[in-house]
Design an enzyme around this catalytic site. Structure first.
Site, PDB file in Angstrom:
ATOM      1  N   LYS A 171     -22.432 -38.440 -32.565  1.00 58.79           N
ATOM      2  CA  LYS A 171     -23.626 -37.867 -31.937  1.00 58.79           C
ATOM      3  C   LYS A 171     -24.146 -36.637 -32.697  1.00 58.79           C
ATOM      4  CE  LYS A 171     -22.446 -39.546 -27.326  1.00 58.79           C
ATOM      5  NZ  LYS A 171     -22.432 -39.221 -25.883  1.00 58.79           N
ATOM      6  N   ARG A 189     -12.753 -36.584 -28.901  1.00 57.87           N
ATOM      7  CA  ARG A 189     -13.535 -35.663 -28.051  1.00 57.87           C
ATOM      8  C   ARG A 189     -12.789 -34.350 -27.813  1.00 57.87           C
ATOM      9  NH1 ARG A 189     -15.811 -40.428 -24.202  1.00 57.87           N
ATOM     10  NH2 ARG A 189     -17.858 -40.678 -25.150  1.00 57.87           N
ATOM     11  N   ASN A 201     -20.695 -34.595 -26.486  1.00 54.72           N
ATOM     12  CA  ASN A 201     -19.285 -34.989 -26.544  1.00 54.72           C
ATOM     13  C   ASN A 201     -18.915 -35.765 -27.810  1.00 54.72           C
ATOM     14  OD1 ASN A 201     -20.551 -37.316 -25.792  1.00 54.72           O
ATOM     15  ND2 ASN A 201     -19.252 -37.765 -24.029  1.00 54.72           N
ATOM     16  N   HIS A 213     -19.816 -41.684 -29.009  1.00 57.09           N
ATOM     17  CA  HIS A 213     -20.011 -42.687 -27.956  1.00 57.09           C
ATOM     18  C   HIS A 213     -19.103 -43.878 -28.265  1.00 57.09           C
ATOM     19  CE1 HIS A 213     -21.979 -45.534 -25.255  1.00 57.09           C
ATOM     20  NE2 HIS A 213     -21.976 -46.386 -26.262  1.00 57.09           N
ATOM     21  N   PHE A 243     -28.429 -36.129 -15.283  1.00 60.26           N
ATOM     22  CA  PHE A 243     -28.356 -35.611 -16.658  1.00 60.26           C
ATOM     23  C   PHE A 243     -29.174 -36.435 -17.649  1.00 60.26           C
ATOM     24  CE2 PHE A 243     -24.506 -38.245 -15.918  1.00 60.26           C
ATOM     25  CZ  PHE A 243     -24.685 -39.224 -16.895  1.00 60.26           C
ATOM     26  N   TYR A 290     -29.832 -45.715 -23.397  1.00 59.75           N
ATOM     27  CA  TYR A 290     -29.164 -45.158 -22.211  1.00 59.75           C
ATOM     28  C   TYR A 290     -29.888 -45.521 -20.911  1.00 59.75           C
ATOM     29  CZ  TYR A 290     -25.770 -42.351 -24.851  1.00 59.75           C
ATOM     30  OH  TYR A 290     -24.723 -41.937 -25.639  1.00 59.75           O
ATOM     31  N   ARG A 347     -11.933 -46.561 -27.236  1.00 57.45           N
ATOM     32  CA  ARG A 347     -11.985 -45.645 -26.091  1.00 57.45           C
ATOM     33  C   ARG A 347     -10.726 -44.766 -26.038  1.00 57.45           C
ATOM     34  NH1 ARG A 347     -16.219 -46.210 -22.813  1.00 57.45           N
ATOM     35  NH2 ARG A 347     -15.266 -45.515 -20.869  1.00 57.45           N
ATOM     36  N   THR A 373     -14.722 -38.876 -21.284  1.00 57.15           N
ATOM     37  CA  THR A 373     -16.109 -38.419 -21.499  1.00 57.15           C
ATOM     38  C   THR A 373     -16.185 -36.894 -21.550  1.00 57.15           C
ATOM     39  OG1 THR A 373     -16.903 -40.347 -20.298  1.00 57.15           O
ATOM     40  CG2 THR A 373     -18.461 -38.532 -20.541  1.00 57.15           C
ATOM     41  N   GLU A 403     -24.979 -53.351 -27.438  1.00 60.21           N
ATOM     42  CA  GLU A 403     -25.255 -52.097 -28.147  1.00 60.21           C
ATOM     43  C   GLU A 403     -25.320 -52.325 -29.663  1.00 60.21           C
ATOM     44  OE1 GLU A 403     -23.319 -49.308 -24.632  1.00 60.21           O
ATOM     45  OE2 GLU A 403     -22.329 -49.335 -26.591  1.00 60.21           O
TER      46      GLU A 403
HETATM   47  P1  CMP Z   1     -21.546 -41.563 -23.510  1.00 59.03           P
HETATM   48  O1  CMP Z   1     -20.170 -42.109 -23.562  1.00 59.03           O
HETATM   49  O2  CMP Z   1     -22.393 -41.743 -24.718  1.00 59.03           O
HETATM   50  O3  CMP Z   1     -22.306 -42.194 -22.245  1.00 59.03           O
HETATM   51  C1  CMP Z   1     -23.237 -41.507 -21.458  1.00 59.03           C
HETATM   52  C2  CMP Z   1     -23.407 -40.089 -21.884  1.00 59.03           C
HETATM   53  O4  CMP Z   1     -23.990 -39.250 -20.902  1.00 59.03           O
HETATM   54  C3  CMP Z   1     -22.038 -39.451 -22.118  1.00 59.03           C
HETATM   55  O5  CMP Z   1     -21.431 -39.994 -23.234  1.00 59.03           O
HETATM   56  C4  CMP Z   1     -22.421 -37.983 -22.192  1.00 59.03           C
HETATM   57  O6  CMP Z   1     -23.034 -37.649 -23.440  1.00 59.03           O
HETATM   58  C5  CMP Z   1     -23.481 -37.934 -21.091  1.00 59.03           C
HETATM   59  N1  CMP Z   1     -22.898 -37.493 -19.807  1.00 59.03           N
HETATM   60  C6  CMP Z   1     -22.010 -38.157 -19.028  1.00 59.03           C
HETATM   61  N2  CMP Z   1     -21.699 -37.433 -17.921  1.00 59.03           N
HETATM   62  C7  CMP Z   1     -22.430 -36.291 -17.996  1.00 59.03           C
HETATM   63  C8  CMP Z   1     -22.566 -35.142 -17.165  1.00 59.03           C
HETATM   64  N3  CMP Z   1     -21.894 -35.037 -16.023  1.00 59.03           N
HETATM   65  N4  CMP Z   1     -23.405 -34.159 -17.571  1.00 59.03           N
HETATM   66  C9  CMP Z   1     -24.106 -34.265 -18.726  1.00 59.03           C
HETATM   67  N5  CMP Z   1     -24.013 -35.338 -19.558  1.00 59.03           N
HETATM   68  C10 CMP Z   1     -23.185 -36.339 -19.215  1.00 59.03           C
END
Ligand code: CMP
Length: 141
Positions: free
Chosen positions: A10, A103, A113, A116, A58, A50, A86, A92, A127
């Site tokens: 990212k 992460r 984070n 992905h 968010f 997304y 994963r 996450t 995807e």
């Molecule tokens: P990703 O695994 O790419 O999938 C969805 C994304 O949303 C996640 O990683 C984060 O970048 C974002 N995300 C998930 N939960 C939250 C949260 N509680 N607040 C802000 N961003 C979030």
């Protein structure tokens, strides 16, 4: 279990100069890189990718972040690719991610984070298809 997954390094991780270190983790975990693209997502691309999170509080900030700078977009191959990737990336929220995960080591916060990873074989195929044509997965040829 499928043998392909989809990954993004990212904008936070690319900006912080961590692309190479994350590539090392990918290769050390025995993934084959089928395809890679350095892309600055448009807002429309980020929204499409997304879309499943559209109702989340968010979402807007996530779209702004994901379209804020270059991303490294990757199609990866390994047995049980989805669960293996994963495991490599961790939870996450980096505060909850296990020691030694990508992460834990490179993420800024729950939004920024670092990486992905697809959450199912079905989503991995969707995807990969969102960003790559089958003929771009050149390690397959
Ligand atoms: P990703 O695994 O790419 O999938 C969805 C994304 O949303 C996640 O990683 C984060 O970048 C974002 N995300 C998930 N939960 C939250 C949260 N509680 N607040 C802000 N961003 C979030």
């Amino acid at each position: 279990m499928g043998n392909r997954t989809f990954a993004i390094i990212k904008p936070d991780a690319v900006r912080n100069g961590n692309t190479g270190k994350i590539y090392d983790r990918i290769l050390q975990a025995d993934f084959k890189i089928l395809a890679a693209k350095l892309l600055k997502l448009t807002k429309a691309q980020a929204e499409g990718f997304y879309a499943v999170h559209k109702q989340r509080p968010f979402y807007e900030e996530l779209i702004d972040f994901m379209s804020s700078g270059a991303c490294m977009i990757l199609a990866l191959e390994k047995d049980n690719a989805v669960s293996s990737w994963r495991e490599s990336i961790g939870a996450t929220n980096p505060e909850e991610a296990a020691k030694g995960t990508i992460r834990k080591d490179f993420a800024t916060n729950v939004q920024k984070n670092a990486v992905h990873g697809s959450d199912s074989d079905e989503n991995a195929e969707k995807e990969i298809g969102f960003f790559f044509t089958e003929s771009e997965l050149i390690a397959n040829q």
